[in-house]
Design an enzyme around this catalytic site. Structure first.
Site, PDB file in Angstrom:
ATOM      1  N   GLU A   1     -16.602  -1.477  36.653  1.00 21.07           N
ATOM      2  CA  GLU A   1     -15.208  -1.928  36.876  1.00 21.07           C
ATOM      3  C   GLU A   1     -14.087  -0.263  36.258  1.00 21.07           C
ATOM      4  OE1 GLU A   1     -11.421  -5.269  35.995  1.00 21.07           O
ATOM      5  OE2 GLU A   1     -13.033  -5.738  35.385  1.00 21.07           O
TER       6      GLU A   1
ATOM      7  N   ASP B   1      -2.888  -4.110  29.807  1.00 21.03           N
ATOM      8  CA  ASP B   1      -3.199  -3.602  29.213  1.00 21.03           C
ATOM      9  C   ASP B   1      -2.461  -3.810  27.385  1.00 21.03           C
ATOM     10  OD1 ASP B   1      -5.247  -3.063  31.025  1.00 21.03           O
ATOM     11  OD2 ASP B   1      -4.244  -2.299  31.750  1.00 21.03           O
TER      12      ASP B   1
END
Length: 273
Positions: free
Chosen positions: A49, A60
């Site tokens: 990924e 994030d």
């Protein structure tokens, strides 16, 4: 059958859980990313990924936010990441690659152009964090034409009806968010994650991979028996941030992934990998 489907089928046949490491594309540089992708595979990665860096990565935590800043400072763009994947594909035609990013990035390029360029480079799947299925019509249409899987997140508090809706349009695998919050968050409860995965499996035959909060071999091993895949990001991105200038960074990353692979295999295949 797509590369992602083939890889999960191979993992299932071997009785092991897929290991899906995440790194931020372009950190510490686009050239380094090619080498690091090969290091991930050497350590036992089944799917890779790649985060497409964005200036406001809201899903994030601070580790990946810092990685995005470093990657952008190094001149990383989607076009440069497509070139990274093309270079990776020259030596590795088999390992599936998934891009994870934000809708603004795709909108800036145009959905159709982005998917077309991604497919041509050898990208197998796209996960757009902030684009729900209801708003992904143009993206989904082009992804279908190009044979690119659209992957969606399912959070712990997602209703059963919503899970069924998301799974009905997803491809590749379902990304089960193991924790509320941002990437790199704290403690996992493997029992609760197992219940979440079981609920998703009731409405889809797609593989279910678990991410967010998987920080070390122990947490990866704890989740391996209850999921089809385990996604590890912040721990690896932190290593890259701490050792980005080290000549042996690829070897360090390979060894970290190998430790994850061995720990997971110990709980699913008795150590045979």
């Amino acid at each position: 059958m797509s590369r992602i489907a083939e890889r999960f089928r191979a993992c299932r046949s071997a009785g092991r859980t897929a290991l899906i490491p995440y790194i931020t594309g372009g950190d510490p540089s686009p050239d380094d990313t090619v080498r690091l992708m090969h290091a991930l595979v050497a350590g036992g990665a089944d799917v890779i990924e790649i985060g497409v860096p964005f200036s406001d990565p809201m899903a994030d935590g601070p580790v990946i936010q810092a990685a995005c800043a470093r990657a952008l400072a190094a001149g990383t763009t989607p076009a440069r990441l497509f070139e990274v994947v093309r270079r990776f594909r020259e030596e590795d035609p088999d390992t599936p690659v998934v891009f994870m990013g934000y809708a603004n990035i795709l909108e800036a390029a145009g959905y159709r152009a982005f998917v077309r360029d991604a497919a041509a480079a050898g990208v197998d799947g796209l996960l757009t964090v902030d684009l729900p299925p209801e708003e992904a019509g143009a993206l989904a249409d082009e992804a279908r034409v190009q044979g690119v899987d659209l992957i969606y997140l399912v959070a712990p508090n997602t209703s059963a009806e919503r899970v069924e809706r998301v799974c009905s349009v997803a491809g590749g695998f379902v990304y089960a968010v193991a924790l509320k919050g941002v990437t790199g968050s704290a403690d996992l409860d493997a029992g609760l994650v197992g219940q979440q995965v079981a609920g998703i499996r009731r409405v889809t035959d797609l593989p279910v991979a678990v991410g967010f909060g998987v920080r070390d071999p122990q947490s990866a091993a704890a989740l391996a028996p209850c999921a089809d895949g385990v996604i590890v990001g912040s721990a690896l991105v932190r290593m890259i941030g701490e050792h980005g200038a080290a000549a042996d960074l690829p070897e360090r990353l390979r060894d970290a992934v190998l430790a994850l692979r061995r720990a997971m295999d110990d709980t699913t295949t008795g150590g045979d990998s």
